[in-house]
Design a protein around this motif. Structure first.
Motif, PDB file in Angstrom:
ATOM      1  N   ASP A  92       0.929  -1.390  -0.286  1.00 24.93           N
ATOM      2  CA  ASP A  92       0.409  -0.218   0.301  1.00 24.93           C
ATOM      3  C   ASP A  92       1.196   1.032  -0.221  1.00 24.93           C
ATOM      4  O   ASP A  92       0.573   2.704  -0.169  1.00 24.93           O
ATOM      5  CB  ASP A  92      -0.713  -0.150   1.431  1.00 24.93           C
ATOM      6  CG  ASP A  92       0.130   0.472   2.954  1.00 24.93           C
ATOM      7  OD1 ASP A  92       0.959  -0.566   2.348  1.00 24.93           O
ATOM      8  OD2 ASP A  92      -0.695   0.314   3.893  1.00 24.93           O
ATOM      9  N   VAL A  93       2.243   1.223  -0.649  1.00 21.53           N
ATOM     10  CA  VAL A  93       2.979   2.921   0.069  1.00 21.53           C
ATOM     11  C   VAL A  93       3.915   1.651  -0.791  1.00 21.53           C
ATOM     12  O   VAL A  93       4.570   0.873  -0.329  1.00 21.53           O
ATOM     13  CB  VAL A  93       3.701   2.659   1.134  1.00 21.53           C
ATOM     14  CG1 VAL A  93       4.310   3.248   1.129  1.00 21.53           C
ATOM     15  CG2 VAL A  93       2.821   2.777   2.368  1.00 21.53           C
ATOM     16  N   ILE A 100       6.931   8.951  -1.583  1.00 19.36           N
ATOM     17  CA  ILE A 100       6.359   8.215  -1.483  1.00 19.36           C
ATOM     18  C   ILE A 100       4.957   8.121  -2.258  1.00 19.36           C
ATOM     19  O   ILE A 100       4.328   9.002  -2.106  1.00 19.36           O
ATOM     20  CB  ILE A 100       6.177   7.933  -0.251  1.00 19.36           C
ATOM     21  CG1 ILE A 100       7.456   7.713   0.788  1.00 19.36           C
ATOM     22  CG2 ILE A 100       6.012   7.118   0.310  1.00 19.36           C
ATOM     23  CD1 ILE A 100       8.292   8.042   1.856  1.00 19.36           C
ATOM     24  N   TYR A 101       4.395   7.025  -2.633  1.00 19.84           N
ATOM     25  CA  TYR A 101       3.006   6.683  -2.872  1.00 19.84           C
ATOM     26  C   TYR A 101       1.820   5.608  -2.411  1.00 19.84           C
ATOM     27  O   TYR A 101       2.534   4.971  -1.872  1.00 19.84           O
ATOM     28  CB  TYR A 101       2.936   6.751  -5.097  1.00 19.84           C
ATOM     29  CG  TYR A 101       3.240   8.129  -5.408  1.00 19.84           C
ATOM     30  CD1 TYR A 101       3.130   9.048  -5.486  1.00 19.84           C
ATOM     31  CD2 TYR A 101       4.907   7.578  -5.892  1.00 19.84           C
ATOM     32  CE1 TYR A 101       3.568   9.810  -6.731  1.00 19.84           C
ATOM     33  CE2 TYR A 101       5.722   8.786  -6.680  1.00 19.84           C
ATOM     34  CZ  TYR A 101       5.032   9.897  -7.779  1.00 19.84           C
ATOM     35  OH  TYR A 101       5.525  10.732  -7.500  1.00 19.84           O
ATOM     36  N   SER A 102       0.055   5.765  -2.340  1.00 18.20           N
ATOM     37  CA  SER A 102       0.108   4.995  -1.951  1.00 18.20           C
ATOM     38  C   SER A 102      -1.362   5.554  -2.687  1.00 18.20           C
ATOM     39  O   SER A 102      -1.788   6.508  -3.170  1.00 18.20           O
ATOM     40  CB  SER A 102      -0.229   5.153  -0.459  1.00 18.20           C
ATOM     41  OG  SER A 102      -1.165   5.054   0.236  1.00 18.20           O
ATOM     42  N   SER A 103      -1.897   5.067  -2.092  1.00 14.23           N
ATOM     43  CA  SER A 103      -3.680   4.670  -2.681  1.00 14.23           C
ATOM     44  C   SER A 103      -4.764   6.075  -1.728  1.00 14.23           C
ATOM     45  O   SER A 103      -6.102   6.180  -2.503  1.00 14.23           O
ATOM     46  CB  SER A 103      -4.424   3.687  -2.355  1.00 14.23           C
ATOM     47  OG  SER A 103      -4.647   3.060  -1.068  1.00 14.23           O
ATOM     48  N   ASN A 104      -3.973   6.622  -0.656  1.00 12.86           N
ATOM     49  CA  ASN A 104      -4.617   7.744   0.014  1.00 12.86           C
ATOM     50  C   ASN A 104      -4.088   8.802   0.042  1.00 12.86           C
ATOM     51  O   ASN A 104      -3.140   9.129   0.210  1.00 12.86           O
ATOM     52  CB  ASN A 104      -4.810   6.675   1.699  1.00 12.86           C
ATOM     53  CG  ASN A 104      -5.799   7.922   2.517  1.00 12.86           C
ATOM     54  OD1 ASN A 104      -5.217   8.552   3.228  1.00 12.86           O
ATOM     55  ND2 ASN A 104      -6.725   7.184   2.374  1.00 12.86           N
ATOM     56  N   LYS A 107      -2.512   9.913   3.073  1.00  8.14           N
ATOM     57  CA  LYS A 107      -1.595   8.736   3.922  1.00  8.14           C
ATOM     58  C   LYS A 107      -0.298   9.626   2.928  1.00  8.14           C
ATOM     59  O   LYS A 107       0.866   9.655   3.408  1.00  8.14           O
ATOM     60  CB  LYS A 107      -1.632   7.922   3.590  1.00  8.14           C
ATOM     61  CG  LYS A 107      -0.739   6.098   4.180  1.00  8.14           C
ATOM     62  CD  LYS A 107      -1.361   5.142   4.152  1.00  8.14           C
ATOM     63  CE  LYS A 107       0.412   4.090   4.260  1.00  8.14           C
ATOM     64  NZ  LYS A 107      -0.781   3.025   4.335  1.00  8.14           N
ATOM     65  N   ILE A 108       0.017  10.066   1.871  1.00 11.77           N
ATOM     66  CA  ILE A 108       0.684   9.856   0.652  1.00 11.77           C
ATOM     67  C   ILE A 108       0.917  11.651   1.112  1.00 11.77           C
ATOM     68  O   ILE A 108       2.794  11.815   1.207  1.00 11.77           O
ATOM     69  CB  ILE A 108       0.244  10.450  -0.369  1.00 11.77           C
ATOM     70  CG1 ILE A 108      -0.413   9.218  -1.225  1.00 11.77           C
ATOM     71  CG2 ILE A 108       0.982  11.365  -1.859  1.00 11.77           C
ATOM     72  CD1 ILE A 108      -1.176   9.584  -2.902  1.00 11.77           C
ATOM     73  N   TRP A 113       5.696  14.471   3.892  1.00 19.42           N
ATOM     74  CA  TRP A 113       5.846  15.929   4.430  1.00 19.42           C
ATOM     75  C   TRP A 113       6.185  14.992   5.745  1.00 19.42           C
ATOM     76  O   TRP A 113       6.757  16.694   6.225  1.00 19.42           O
ATOM     77  CB  TRP A 113       5.209  16.788   4.361  1.00 19.42           C
ATOM     78  CG  TRP A 113       4.454  17.140   3.062  1.00 19.42           C
ATOM     79  CD1 TRP A 113       3.415  16.771   1.873  1.00 19.42           C
ATOM     80  CD2 TRP A 113       5.522  18.046   2.081  1.00 19.42           C
ATOM     81  NE1 TRP A 113       3.693  17.761   0.850  1.00 19.42           N
ATOM     82  CE2 TRP A 113       4.790  18.236   0.812  1.00 19.42           C
ATOM     83  CE3 TRP A 113       7.291  18.378   2.666  1.00 19.42           C
ATOM     84  CZ2 TRP A 113       5.862  19.105  -0.221  1.00 19.42           C
ATOM     85  CZ3 TRP A 113       7.270  19.605   1.485  1.00 19.42           C
ATOM     86  CH2 TRP A 113       7.004  20.027   0.518  1.00 19.42           C
ATOM     87  N   ASN A 114       5.945  14.813   6.804  1.00 14.34           N
ATOM     88  CA  ASN A 114       6.251  14.358   7.534  1.00 14.34           C
ATOM     89  C   ASN A 114       7.667  13.810   8.176  1.00 14.34           C
ATOM     90  O   ASN A 114       8.244  14.783   9.248  1.00 14.34           O
ATOM     91  CB  ASN A 114       5.321  12.895   8.832  1.00 14.34           C
ATOM     92  CG  ASN A 114       5.613  13.561  10.291  1.00 14.34           C
ATOM     93  OD1 ASN A 114       5.200  14.482  10.797  1.00 14.34           O
ATOM     94  ND2 ASN A 114       6.379  11.805  10.387  1.00 14.34           N
ATOM     95  N   PRO A 115       7.927  13.018   7.581  1.00 13.58           N
ATOM     96  CA  PRO A 115       9.902  13.538   7.835  1.00 13.58           C
ATOM     97  C   PRO A 115      10.580  14.617   6.682  1.00 13.58           C
ATOM     98  O   PRO A 115      11.257  14.876   8.003  1.00 13.58           O
ATOM     99  CB  PRO A 115      10.366  12.508   6.727  1.00 13.58           C
ATOM    100  CG  PRO A 115       8.957  11.601   6.072  1.00 13.58           C
ATOM    101  CD  PRO A 115       8.120  12.606   6.319  1.00 13.58           C
TER     102      PRO A 115
END
Length: 554
Positions: A92-93, A100-104, A107-108, A113-115
């Protein structure tokens, strides 16, 4: 790597011809590749067998193999049943070129952006204890710390909650607890317009995203992106504020029809377009606070003077703070109820920046000295040199050497009094001022008081005397004092080299035999000396070879 890319191209062409891929804004995408990193986009799970058939065929023909352990499948959209693609694992990642890509969607944003935000906060904490002036801290932010944002910002819009976190951390680092600051609307202005050239993070991130799309496709893509983000905002699946800056920039681009310029639309142009056009109805469009207080001042000339390229960064910072009146004087503290009085604690006058620079305690004597120095340079009465030249420096003198000289000495005065030491003696002040870096080919005289009448108009003979006596004396003394550290370094280096040479000679001769008492004849040649030494040593039963003979000592 170039040969590998050439060998890989047939595979990419075959995949593009055989697969449906994804249709984005009338553009069909089947593969995204960079060097040996290949990403295949499939429309549905029915294309999986065809993909494997092409890959196996390419492996047989080229001898290359797919790295199964590093390959993953990322399903996008809604699936009734997860796709089956053995031997590849479903995830899912997925990271593609450090994005980084995801289906949500949420979450993307968080995974990307968090790190980055955490990394920036760590760098700000590391840089905080360093003694850097305001201008240098802005330089560190714009060129080093905030550069961590720009790569991902070209692909993923930065959420407003992360933007606010960055703004809070940057404000803490930039002002270091200062009570008075310039507002953000002033800080993001260019230096030649009275600002600090600070990058407005949400606008810059959105400008990078838009600029990347415009460079990839110029056939009215702004209108398509406008529609895309408008639909995203109306769908309610994303926060309205997430795409607000992108939405506003695209709106302004459509109104100005800039896509006709194609690849000539730079990120800087889009960034300035937003700040100057889209912000017309925002607080950013209001005039600067200090400019609204004194509208009669030629502020364009002021900003040109305090950003003179010959002034060091520390001096520019001090002068910037003095002009914007953000030093914590009693008057400013009284306005926010942080002081019980607006008067100076020593002379009982209203405590302002001008007061501290020209009237405070012993500073009055220093300002009197500076007035006479400038009056001699400009050949004008010293009474024409007003304190407003410090806080509202809209002056301009010809030739440029005199103009730079005035700028240089005023910037030094502001720094030495406001940020260096307010209580220094006049002699110490003038000594530091005299030794500080000169600007251009300006002259600083230390003997301007000789024969100077307070009511004099800066007579030519006084200036000539200052040039002949004061400058020559100051210049010669300064050169000697500048050379003293270098001479000490040279002497120490020579002494160190002598000790090393002595040590090496002693090490080289520690196993040698020194023969004394062998007399040398007049004009004796080296060959004769060798024969004589051989005969003497042979008497004690030692035979010498050529390598044993090192030389003779006079």
């Amino acid at each position: 790597m170039s040969l590998f890319v050439i060998a890989l191209n047939p595979l990419l062409e075959y995949l593009h011809q055989s697969l449906t891929g994804l249709n984005l804004q009338n553009t069909r995408l089947t593969t995204l590749s960079y060097a040996d990193d290949v990403n295949i986009l499939l429309y549905n799970d029915l294309e999986i067998p065809r993909m494997w058939q092409i890959l196996h065929k390419f492996e047989e023909d080229s001898g290359l193999n797919i790295n199964i352990s590093k390959s993953r499948v990322l399903p996008l959209g809604k699936w009734e049943n997860p796709p089956h693609c053995p031997p590849l694992l479903i995830t899912d990642v997925l990271k593609i070129l450090d994005v980084i890509y995801s289906s949500n969607w949420n979450k993307i944003q968080d995974l990307n952006w968090n790190p980055i935000v955490a990394n920036i906060k760590g760098k700000l904490q590391t840089s905080y204890p360093r003694e850097n002036c305001l201008n240098n801290r802005i330089l560190i932010l714009n060129t080093y710390i905030l550069s961590l944002l720009w790569y991902v910002a070209q692909v993923i819009p930065i959420p407003m909650n992360y933007s606010r976190q960055l703004q809070a951390a940057i404000t803490w680092y930039l002002w270091k607890g200062a009570i008075f600051r310039v507002p953000l609307s002033t800080a993001i202005e260019r230096r030649e317009e009275g600002g600090l050239d600070f990058i407005h993070i949400p606008t810059k991130c959105a400008s990078l995203l838009v600029s990347r799309y415009l460079k990839q496709q110029t056939d009215n893509i702004a209108a398509k992106m406008f529609t895309f983000f408008q639909n995203a905002l109306q769908s309610g699946t994303k926060n309205d504020t997430d795409f607000d800056y992108v939405h506003q920039i695209l709106k302004s681009i459509n109104s100005l029809q800039l896509p006709n310029y194609g690849n000539q639309i730079s990120t800087r142009l889009i960034y300035r377009l937003y700040l100057e056009t889209v912000c017309n109805a925002s607080p950013f469009d209001k005039p600067m606070r200090i400019m609204s207080y004194y509208p009669q001042v030629n502020w364009n000339r002021v900003w040109t003077n305090i950003t003179n390229k010959l002034i060091p960064a520390k001096l520019k910072t001090s002068w910037f703070k003095a002009v914007h009146d953000i030093y914590p004087t009693n008057l400013q503290l009284y306005k926010i109820k942080r002081s019980q009085t607006m008067l100076c604690s020593i002379c009982a006058q209203i405590d302002t920046v001008t007061h501290r620079l020209t009237e405070y305690n012993k500073v009055k004597e220093i300002w009197y000295k500076i007035q006479h120095i400038i009056s001699i340079w400009l050949n004008t009465p010293y009474t024409s040199i007003q304190p407003s030249m410090i806080t509202q420096p809209d002056f301009h003198y010809l030739p440029s050497q005199k103009h730079n000289a005035v700028i240089w000495i005023i910037s030094n005065v502001v720094f030495l009094i406001m940020d260096y030491n307010r209580e220094m003696e006049m002699e110490e002040f003038m000594e530091i001022l005299k030794r500080s870096s000169s600007v251009g080919k300006t002259l600083v005289y230390d003997d301007v008081d000789s024969g100077l009448n307070p009511d004099d108009d800066g007579a030519v003979f006084v200036m000539n005397k200052a040039k002949k006596q004061g400058f020559e004396k100051c210049n010669a003394t300064g050169k000697i004092q500048d050379l003293e550290p270098s001479m000490h370094h040279v002497v120490n280096s020579l002494e160190c080299l002598e000790r090393k040479v002595d040590y090496l000679e002693n090490q080289n001769r520690r196993n040698n035999i020194v023969i004394y008492g062998v007399h040398e004849e007049n004009r004796e040649r080296w060959e004769e000396t060798e024969d004589l030494v051989r005969r003497v040593v042979a008497q004690i039963g030692i035979d010498l070879v050529d390598s044993d003979l090192r030389g003779r000592t006079e």
